[in-house]
Write an enzyme that holds these catalytic residues in place. Structure first.
Site, PDB file in Angstrom:
ATOM      1  N   TYR A  58      -2.486  -0.758  10.235  1.00 15.75           N
ATOM      2  CA  TYR A  58      -2.503  -1.096   8.801  1.00 15.75           C
ATOM      3  C   TYR A  58      -1.190  -0.678   8.146  1.00 15.75           C
ATOM      4  O   TYR A  58      -0.571  -1.462   7.417  1.00 15.75           O
ATOM      5  CB  TYR A  58      -3.698  -0.403   8.151  1.00 15.75           C
ATOM      6  CG  TYR A  58      -3.835  -0.660   6.658  1.00 15.75           C
ATOM      7  CD1 TYR A  58      -4.475  -1.805   6.189  1.00 15.75           C
ATOM      8  CD2 TYR A  58      -3.352   0.251   5.719  1.00 15.75           C
ATOM      9  CE1 TYR A  58      -4.614  -2.046   4.828  1.00 15.75           C
ATOM     10  CE2 TYR A  58      -3.492   0.030   4.361  1.00 15.75           C
ATOM     11  CZ  TYR A  58      -4.120  -1.122   3.922  1.00 15.75           C
ATOM     12  OH  TYR A  58      -4.254  -1.347   2.573  1.00 15.75           O
ATOM     13  N   SER A  71       0.870  -1.184   0.000  1.00 17.45           N
ATOM     14  CA  SER A  71       0.000   0.000   0.000  1.00 17.45           C
ATOM     15  C   SER A  71       0.904   1.229   0.000  1.00 17.45           C
ATOM     16  O   SER A  71       2.074   1.137   0.393  1.00 17.45           O
ATOM     17  CB  SER A  71      -0.861  -0.017   1.271  1.00 17.45           C
ATOM     18  OG  SER A  71      -1.461   1.245   1.479  1.00 17.45           O
TER      19      SER A  71
HETATM   20  N1  LIG Z   1      -8.705  -0.858  -2.303  1.00 16.73           N
HETATM   21  C1  LIG Z   1      -7.653  -0.053  -2.230  1.00 16.73           C
HETATM   22  O1  LIG Z   1      -7.732   1.140  -2.572  1.00 16.73           O
HETATM   23  C2  LIG Z   1      -6.332  -0.582  -1.728  1.00 16.73           C
HETATM   24  C3  LIG Z   1      -5.234   0.286  -1.719  1.00 16.73           C
HETATM   25  C4  LIG Z   1      -3.995  -0.195  -1.262  1.00 16.73           C
HETATM   26  C5  LIG Z   1      -3.887  -1.520  -0.850  1.00 16.73           C
HETATM   27  N2  LIG Z   1      -4.978  -2.328  -0.863  1.00 16.73           N
HETATM   28  C6  LIG Z   1      -4.787  -3.733  -0.435  1.00 16.73           C
HETATM   29  O2  LIG Z   1      -5.372  -4.593  -1.399  1.00 16.73           O
HETATM   30  C7  LIG Z   1      -5.823  -5.803  -0.770  1.00 16.73           C
HETATM   31  C8  LIG Z   1      -7.273  -6.039  -1.103  1.00 16.73           C
HETATM   32  O3  LIG Z   1      -8.023  -4.965  -0.572  1.00 16.73           O
HETATM   33  P1  LIG Z   1      -9.527  -4.671  -0.999  1.00 16.73           P
HETATM   34  O4  LIG Z   1      -9.624  -3.218  -1.158  1.00 16.73           O
HETATM   35  O5  LIG Z   1      -9.961  -5.580  -2.075  1.00 16.73           O
HETATM   36  O6  LIG Z   1     -10.255  -5.046   0.379  1.00 16.73           O
HETATM   37  P2  LIG Z   1     -11.672  -5.730   0.675  1.00 16.73           P
HETATM   38  O7  LIG Z   1     -12.640  -5.411  -0.398  1.00 16.73           O
HETATM   39  O8  LIG Z   1     -11.966  -5.378   2.069  1.00 16.73           O
HETATM   40  O9  LIG Z   1     -11.321  -7.286   0.574  1.00 16.73           O
HETATM   41  C9  LIG Z   1     -10.472  -7.872   1.518  1.00 16.73           C
HETATM   42  C10 LIG Z   1     -10.653  -9.355   1.471  1.00 16.73           C
HETATM   43  O10 LIG Z   1      -9.875  -9.916   2.549  1.00 16.73           O
HETATM   44  C11 LIG Z   1     -10.679 -10.836   3.240  1.00 16.73           C
HETATM   45  N3  LIG Z   1     -10.323 -10.972   4.639  1.00 16.73           N
HETATM   46  C12 LIG Z   1     -10.295  -9.987   5.590  1.00 16.73           C
HETATM   47  N4  LIG Z   1      -9.998 -10.530   6.780  1.00 16.73           N
HETATM   48  C13 LIG Z   1      -9.818 -11.858   6.580  1.00 16.73           C
HETATM   49  C14 LIG Z   1      -9.528 -12.944   7.438  1.00 16.73           C
HETATM   50  N5  LIG Z   1      -9.380 -12.773   8.759  1.00 16.73           N
HETATM   51  N6  LIG Z   1      -9.429 -14.179   6.920  1.00 16.73           N
HETATM   52  C15 LIG Z   1      -9.627 -14.377   5.595  1.00 16.73           C
HETATM   53  N7  LIG Z   1      -9.914 -13.393   4.736  1.00 16.73           N
HETATM   54  C16 LIG Z   1     -10.028 -12.146   5.227  1.00 16.73           C
HETATM   55  C17 LIG Z   1     -12.083 -10.278   3.121  1.00 16.73           C
HETATM   56  O11 LIG Z   1     -13.022 -11.293   3.394  1.00 16.73           O
HETATM   57  P3  LIG Z   1     -14.598 -10.960   3.607  1.00 16.73           P
HETATM   58  O12 LIG Z   1     -15.093 -10.625   2.242  1.00 16.73           O
HETATM   59  O13 LIG Z   1     -15.121 -12.212   4.136  1.00 16.73           O
HETATM   60  O14 LIG Z   1     -14.645  -9.795   4.544  1.00 16.73           O
HETATM   61  C18 LIG Z   1     -12.094  -9.798   1.679  1.00 16.73           C
HETATM   62  O15 LIG Z   1     -12.406 -10.844   0.794  1.00 16.73           O
HETATM   63  C19 LIG Z   1      -5.552  -5.598   0.715  1.00 16.73           C
HETATM   64  O16 LIG Z   1      -4.316  -6.197   1.047  1.00 16.73           O
HETATM   65  C20 LIG Z   1      -5.452  -4.097   0.868  1.00 16.73           C
HETATM   66  O17 LIG Z   1      -4.678  -3.731   1.970  1.00 16.73           O
HETATM   67  C21 LIG Z   1      -6.180  -1.902  -1.288  1.00 16.73           C
END
Ligand SMILES: NC(=O)c1ccc[n+]([C@@H]2O[C@H](COP(=O)([O-])OP(=O)(O)OC[C@H]3O[C@@H](n4cnc5c(N)ncnc54)[C@H](OP(=O)(O)O)[C@@H]3O)[C@@H](O)[C@H]2O)c1
Length: 247
Positions: A166, A153
């Site tokens: 985070y 990130s």
């Molecule tokens: N979106 C952005 O702008 C952004 C920017 C920088 C970095 N990131 C990184 O990109 C990655 C994906 O993020 P996202 O935005 O797609 O987030 P998201 O929509 O919240 O999806 C996160 C996923 O992780 C799963 N998860 C969370 N806790 C868990 C646990 N204890 N055990 C198993 N699975 C778990 C969630 O499961 P549930 O669906 O069951 O909750 C969900 O499927 C992350 O590493 C995040 O830090 C995202």
């Protein structure tokens, strides 16, 4: 956007594990990998969401996926060993891991950050990645070429106020990626490790972190897939220890 055009069967015959495959970026990555020929192992904590991804992959006629319901918060070492045994008996080896699942935690000052929440974020975002790698390395050693892709990130490179556990977890993720990439050169030169910083992307995590933002202005999960394909496929065989920007 990262510039890469993947061949349509880039990931043919590869077996790839995606964590957090039920929603957001992980969901789109799992479907995209399957579309490019991979057998995808869908790991996540909400079985219903994983089943929906599984069904979508089946309906599209992509290689049949597999579902692994696992809560990375509560999982113990034996759960990871069991996972490795299952993958070994089903597939015999593993060609890739996308470490994608993460918790945002609270957007509050670190000076008063709740310690229970801090430890939970570190377990899900950091410790689980190490446990997965340790359990699955022997299966990746059996692959011709294998790729470990971590998810970083912007705040994993420069910590900004109120990003708390985070941000620390993403710095730790960058460090873990560098350790694995440096050590695998001697230990298992067939395995490489890199990271992706997705950049602002339209998901529920982003909406929680920035409720004031109009999601329509953000990149979609589909927009950022080129770098996810690049690092998982054999066009990046010579790339190791890099942290790449999806946008
Ligand atoms: N979106 C952005 O702008 C952004 C920017 C920088 C970095 N990131 C990184 O990109 C990655 C994906 O993020 P996202 O935005 O797609 O987030 P998201 O929509 O919240 O999806 C996160 C996923 O992780 C799963 N998860 C969370 N806790 C868990 C646990 N204890 N055990 C198993 N699975 C778990 C969630 O499961 P549930 O669906 O069951 O909750 C969900 O499927 C992350 O590493 C995040 O830090 C995202």
């Amino acid at each position: 956007m990262f510039d890469y055009q993947a061949p349509s069967q880039l990931l043919k015959d590869k077996v790839i594990l995606v964590t957090g495959a039920g929603d957001g970026i992980g969901k789109t990555a799992a479907i995209t990998y399957a579309k490019h020929g991979a057998t995808v192992i869908l790991l996540g904590r909400t079985t219903k969401k994983l089943e929906a991804v599984y069904d979508h992959i089946e309906q599209m006629g992509y290689p049949q996926a597999a579902i692994v319901p696992l809560n990375l918060d509560g999982a113990a070492e034996h759960d990871y060993v069991e996972l490795a045994n299952t993958i070994e008996s089903e597939f015999g080896h593993l060609d890739g891991i996308l470490h994608n699942a993460s918790l945002l935690g609270e957007r509050t000052p670190i000076a008063t950050y709740d310690i229970t929440l801090f430890e939970q974020v570190m377990r899900v975002n950091v410790t689980s990645q190490l446990l997965l790698n340790q359990a699955l390395l022997p299966l990746m050693q059996k692959a011709k070429h294998a790729s470990i892709v971590f998810t970083s990130s912007g705040v994993g490179r420069k910590a900004k106020a109120n990003w708390g556990a985070y941000a620390i977890s993403k710095f730790a993720t960058e460090a873990m990626m560098q350790l694995f990439s440096n050590e695998l050169v001697d230990l298992s030169p067939n395995i490489r490790a890199n990271a992706i910083n997705p950049g602002a992307t339209r998901t529920s995590m982003r909406a929680n972190a920035h409720p004031e933002e109009n999601p329509e202005t953000l990149a979609t999960t589909e927009d950022i897939m080129p770098v996810y394909l690049y690092l998982m496929g054999d066009d990046s065989l010579n790339v190791n220890g890099q942290s790449l920007d999806a946008q």
